[in-house]
Motif scaffolding. Structure first.
Motif, PDB file in Angstrom:
ATOM      1  N   ALA A  45       0.877  -1.176   0.012  1.00 49.97           N
ATOM      2  CA  ALA A  45      -0.057  -0.080   0.026  1.00 49.97           C
ATOM      3  C   ALA A  45       0.888   1.235  -0.133  1.00 49.97           C
ATOM      4  O   ALA A  45       0.334   2.358  -0.435  1.00 49.97           O
ATOM      5  N   ASN A  46       2.048   1.292   0.366  1.00 55.00           N
ATOM      6  CA  ASN A  46       2.922   2.591   0.426  1.00 55.00           C
ATOM      7  C   ASN A  46       3.669   2.405  -0.886  1.00 55.00           C
ATOM      8  O   ASN A  46       4.740   3.293  -0.892  1.00 55.00           O
ATOM      9  N   GLN A  47       3.521   1.865  -1.782  1.00 55.65           N
ATOM     10  CA  GLN A  47       4.124   1.607  -3.151  1.00 55.65           C
ATOM     11  C   GLN A  47       5.573   1.083  -3.236  1.00 55.65           C
ATOM     12  O   GLN A  47       6.118   1.579  -4.037  1.00 55.65           O
ATOM     13  N   ASN A  48       5.855   0.309  -2.182  1.00 57.19           N
ATOM     14  CA  ASN A  48       7.225  -0.402  -2.248  1.00 57.19           C
ATOM     15  C   ASN A  48       7.076  -1.649  -2.905  1.00 57.19           C
ATOM     16  O   ASN A  48       5.934  -2.432  -2.651  1.00 57.19           O
ATOM     17  N   GLU A  49       7.891  -1.911  -4.032  1.00 55.89           N
ATOM     18  CA  GLU A  49       7.800  -3.336  -4.678  1.00 55.89           C
ATOM     19  C   GLU A  49       8.310  -4.352  -3.685  1.00 55.89           C
ATOM     20  O   GLU A  49       9.254  -4.345  -3.142  1.00 55.89           O
ATOM     21  N   ILE A  50       7.256  -5.220  -3.381  1.00 59.97           N
ATOM     22  CA  ILE A  50       7.611  -6.561  -2.708  1.00 59.97           C
ATOM     23  C   ILE A  50       7.746  -7.924  -3.390  1.00 59.97           C
ATOM     24  O   ILE A  50       8.099  -8.908  -2.943  1.00 59.97           O
ATOM     25  N   GLY A  51       7.265  -7.843  -4.507  1.00 56.72           N
ATOM     26  CA  GLY A  51       7.416  -9.151  -5.398  1.00 56.72           C
ATOM     27  C   GLY A  51       7.071  -9.070  -6.710  1.00 56.72           C
ATOM     28  O   GLY A  51       6.992  -8.171  -7.212  1.00 56.72           O
ATOM     29  N   MET A  52       7.293 -10.302  -7.554  1.00 55.77           N
ATOM     30  CA  MET A  52       7.148 -10.215  -8.805  1.00 55.77           C
ATOM     31  C   MET A  52       6.708 -11.576  -9.391  1.00 55.77           C
ATOM     32  O   MET A  52       6.903 -12.482  -8.813  1.00 55.77           O
ATOM     33  N   ILE A  53       5.927 -11.528 -10.434  1.00 51.04           N
ATOM     34  CA  ILE A  53       5.387 -12.902 -11.016  1.00 51.04           C
ATOM     35  C   ILE A  53       6.013 -12.741 -12.368  1.00 51.04           C
ATOM     36  O   ILE A  53       5.598 -11.847 -13.241  1.00 51.04           O
ATOM     37  N   LYS A  54       6.814 -13.530 -12.838  1.00 48.77           N
ATOM     38  CA  LYS A  54       7.544 -13.443 -14.187  1.00 48.77           C
ATOM     39  C   LYS A  54       7.195 -14.874 -14.804  1.00 48.77           C
ATOM     40  O   LYS A  54       7.141 -15.964 -14.424  1.00 48.77           O
TER      41      LYS A  54
END
Length: 157
Positions: A45-54
């Protein structure tokens, strides 16, 4: 605990907003345009990237890797099946089983259902409700749902 995932309809790329049971934004997901596949970035919610789906390329059926904190923590691949959608997952020893139409899924750890995923109908864009037994599984469960939706979209489901 419960999360609601709503796909943004009027967006150039796949985007999702994820809300908690009180209607507060918990996460959002934004796709990066890449050739021949999906790459979805997950933010808190604070716009910090926490993960990715590739998306893994050069596979017969859609396959994805789930990363949290820059480390691969799971993999999912759609399996060939005639009736029920099936997925092979390599994540926490979990397995996923879906219903005939592919609208409801359960994630199992051993014999116990730990996450129930249901697709709500009659909405613009995909909308999922996730019921999670253990709050510690929230992030991984949410990312698994996004990966399943991406696998279905990759195959035109």
């Amino acid at each position: 605990m419960r999360l609601l995932i709503k796909q943004r309809v009027f967006s150039w790329t796949d985007s999702y907003d994820i809300y908690d049971e009180n209607g507060n934004v918990r996460y959002f997901v934004k796709a990066e345009l890449i050739a021949l596949g999906h790459q979805l970035h997950v933010y808190d919610a604070n716009q910090n990237e926490i993960g990715m789906i590739k998306q893994k390329l050069l596979t017969f059926l859609p396959a994805f890797e789930i990363e949290i904190g820059g480390r691969t923590v799971g993999k999912i691949q759609k399996e060939f099946s005639f009736f029920k959608p099936r997925y092979e997952i390599d994540c926490n020893g979990w397995r996923v089983e879906g219903d005939f139409l592919g609208w409801d899924y359960d994630v199992y750890s051993g014999c116990s259902s730990i996450i129930h995923i249901s697709k709500e109908l009659l909405h613009f864009g995909d909308t999922y409700v996730i019921d999670i037994a253990n709050p510690e599984d929230e992030l991984m469960g949410m990312m698994l749902v996004i990966a399943i939706d991406a696998a279905n979209c990759s195959q035109g489901d």
